[in-house]
Design a protein around this motif. Sequence first.
Motif, PDB file in Angstrom:
ATOM      1  N   GLU A 158     -65.305  13.355  48.120  1.00 47.84           N
ATOM      2  CA  GLU A 158     -64.608  13.756  46.958  1.00 47.84           C
ATOM      3  C   GLU A 158     -64.516  12.656  45.826  1.00 47.84           C
ATOM      4  O   GLU A 158     -64.900  11.472  46.105  1.00 47.84           O
ATOM      5  CB  GLU A 158     -63.050  14.214  47.117  1.00 47.84           C
TER       6      GLU A 158
ATOM      7  N   ASP B 152     -55.673  12.896  44.063  1.00 49.38           N
ATOM      8  CA  ASP B 152     -54.859  12.615  43.099  1.00 49.38           C
ATOM      9  C   ASP B 152     -53.372  13.381  43.583  1.00 49.38           C
ATOM     10  O   ASP B 152     -52.680  12.534  44.410  1.00 49.38           O
ATOM     11  CB  ASP B 152     -55.104  13.355  41.873  1.00 49.38           C
ATOM     12  N   SER B 153     -52.963  14.448  43.211  1.00 45.32           N
ATOM     13  CA  SER B 153     -51.807  15.131  43.908  1.00 45.32           C
ATOM     14  C   SER B 153     -52.037  15.494  45.341  1.00 45.32           C
ATOM     15  O   SER B 153     -51.173  15.531  46.162  1.00 45.32           O
ATOM     16  CB  SER B 153     -51.531  16.301  42.924  1.00 45.32           C
ATOM     17  N   GLY B 154     -53.294  15.784  45.672  1.00 42.46           N
ATOM     18  CA  GLY B 154     -53.644  16.013  46.698  1.00 42.46           C
ATOM     19  C   GLY B 154     -53.769  17.619  46.950  1.00 42.46           C
ATOM     20  O   GLY B 154     -53.973  18.268  48.258  1.00 42.46           O
TER      21      GLY B 154
ATOM     22  N   THR C 299     -55.637  20.080  45.845  1.00 45.89           N
ATOM     23  CA  THR C 299     -57.157  20.713  46.219  1.00 45.89           C
ATOM     24  C   THR C 299     -57.473  20.196  47.494  1.00 45.89           C
ATOM     25  O   THR C 299     -57.768  21.095  48.390  1.00 45.89           O
ATOM     26  CB  THR C 299     -58.136  19.779  45.243  1.00 45.89           C
TER      27      THR C 299
ATOM     28  N   LYS D  16     -55.350   7.951  44.347  1.00 45.73           N
ATOM     29  CA  LYS D  16     -53.899   7.633  43.274  1.00 45.73           C
ATOM     30  C   LYS D  16     -52.930   7.904  44.275  1.00 45.73           C
ATOM     31  O   LYS D  16     -52.200   9.041  43.997  1.00 45.73           O
ATOM     32  CB  LYS D  16     -54.385   8.756  42.086  1.00 45.73           C
TER      33      LYS D  16
ATOM     34  N   PHE E  44     -55.475   7.675  33.641  1.00 47.06           N
ATOM     35  CA  PHE E  44     -56.894   8.618  33.573  1.00 47.06           C
ATOM     36  C   PHE E  44     -58.095   7.867  33.575  1.00 47.06           C
ATOM     37  O   PHE E  44     -58.596   7.135  32.656  1.00 47.06           O
ATOM     38  CB  PHE E  44     -56.776   9.564  32.165  1.00 47.06           C
ATOM     39  N   ILE E  45     -58.653   8.296  34.773  1.00 43.25           N
ATOM     40  CA  ILE E  45     -60.010   7.548  35.261  1.00 43.25           C
ATOM     41  C   ILE E  45     -61.126   8.508  34.895  1.00 43.25           C
ATOM     42  O   ILE E  45     -61.175   9.751  34.876  1.00 43.25           O
ATOM     43  CB  ILE E  45     -59.945   7.411  36.850  1.00 43.25           C
TER      44      ILE E  45
HETATM   45  P1  IMP Z   1     -55.812  16.800  42.904  1.00 43.28           P
HETATM   46  O1  IMP Z   1     -54.559  16.626  42.192  1.00 43.28           O
HETATM   47  O2  IMP Z   1     -55.719  15.799  44.089  1.00 43.28           O
HETATM   48  O3  IMP Z   1     -55.737  18.183  43.641  1.00 43.28           O
HETATM   49  O4  IMP Z   1     -57.069  16.477  42.226  1.00 43.28           O
HETATM   50  C1  IMP Z   1     -57.626  17.635  41.529  1.00 43.28           C
HETATM   51  C2  IMP Z   1     -58.827  17.181  40.668  1.00 43.28           C
HETATM   52  O5  IMP Z   1     -58.315  16.729  39.356  1.00 43.28           O
HETATM   53  C3  IMP Z   1     -59.810  15.803  41.139  1.00 43.28           C
HETATM   54  O6  IMP Z   1     -60.853  16.640  42.255  1.00 43.28           O
HETATM   55  C4  IMP Z   1     -60.530  15.650  39.983  1.00 43.28           C
HETATM   56  O7  IMP Z   1     -61.503  16.440  39.303  1.00 43.28           O
HETATM   57  C5  IMP Z   1     -59.248  15.671  38.701  1.00 43.28           C
HETATM   58  N1  IMP Z   1     -58.518  14.534  38.630  1.00 43.28           N
HETATM   59  C6  IMP Z   1     -57.463  14.153  39.328  1.00 43.28           C
HETATM   60  N2  IMP Z   1     -57.367  12.701  38.611  1.00 43.28           N
HETATM   61  C7  IMP Z   1     -58.014  12.605  37.644  1.00 43.28           C
HETATM   62  C8  IMP Z   1     -58.485  11.282  36.640  1.00 43.28           C
HETATM   63  O8  IMP Z   1     -57.703  10.278  36.686  1.00 43.28           O
HETATM   64  N3  IMP Z   1     -59.397  11.658  35.969  1.00 43.28           N
HETATM   65  C9  IMP Z   1     -60.308  12.588  35.911  1.00 43.28           C
HETATM   66  N4  IMP Z   1     -60.283  13.739  36.921  1.00 43.28           N
HETATM   67  C10 IMP Z   1     -59.168  13.632  37.579  1.00 43.28           C
END
Ligand code: IMP
Length: 173
Positions: free
Chosen positions: A97, A101-103, A105, A129, A150-151
């Motif tokens: 991956e 981020d939130s985890g 997904t 993160k 925001f990356i």
């Molecule tokens: P989750 O919140 O861990 O489920 O992350 C879901 C998706 O959000 C990641 O796979 C990224 O595609 C997108 N994402 C999370 N943080 C960033 C960021 O800082 N920049 C761009 N996309 C992000």
Amino acid sequence: MMDQIKVLIGEEEVNRRIRELGEQISADYAGKSLHLVSVLKGGVFFTCELAKRITIPVTIDFMSVSSYGDEKSSSGVVRIVKDLDETLEAKDVMVVEDIVDSGRTLSYLLKMLQGRKPASLKLCTLLDKPSRRTHEVQVDYTGFKVPDEFIVGYGLDYAQKYRNLPYIGVVED
Ligand code: IMP
Ligand code: MG
């Protein structure tokens, strides 16, 4: 309008770290082969660079997922937009991956893939993160821990742009 992008982790440093991860994974899986599951679209750039640095036999498959509903939803359900082409049964599988981020997904995806009976299932992410985590995820290999900004770059997009940047950057306000 052009966005201002500040370099957070330069190209050389990203490449050096991916080389290290490739060496570590090759050593950890010595004598085996590894099936990489790349999560579209963001994970693709990292997957390709990582795969080139792994010296054991590697196969690659792709899947695409998207989150259901809005951020406030606590269901953690993700929709499979494109499923894998191949079975995971009895394979040593590593999900690759761009960022955890939130985890949300990954926690859903890993549970779902575990149900397909791989011999083993691990997660390798380029970026983590941890400060944003709401869903617990075991991350086995991490490139870099990043702050809550925001990356973009190396697969990560802002409105579908900047995935192709060869470094990791932050969009400035
Ligand atoms: P989750 O919140 O861990 O489920 O992350 C879901 C998706 O959000 C990641 O796979 C990224 O595609 C997108 N994402 C999370 N943080 C960033 C960021 O800082 N920049 C761009 N996309 C992000
Ligand atoms: Mg992603």
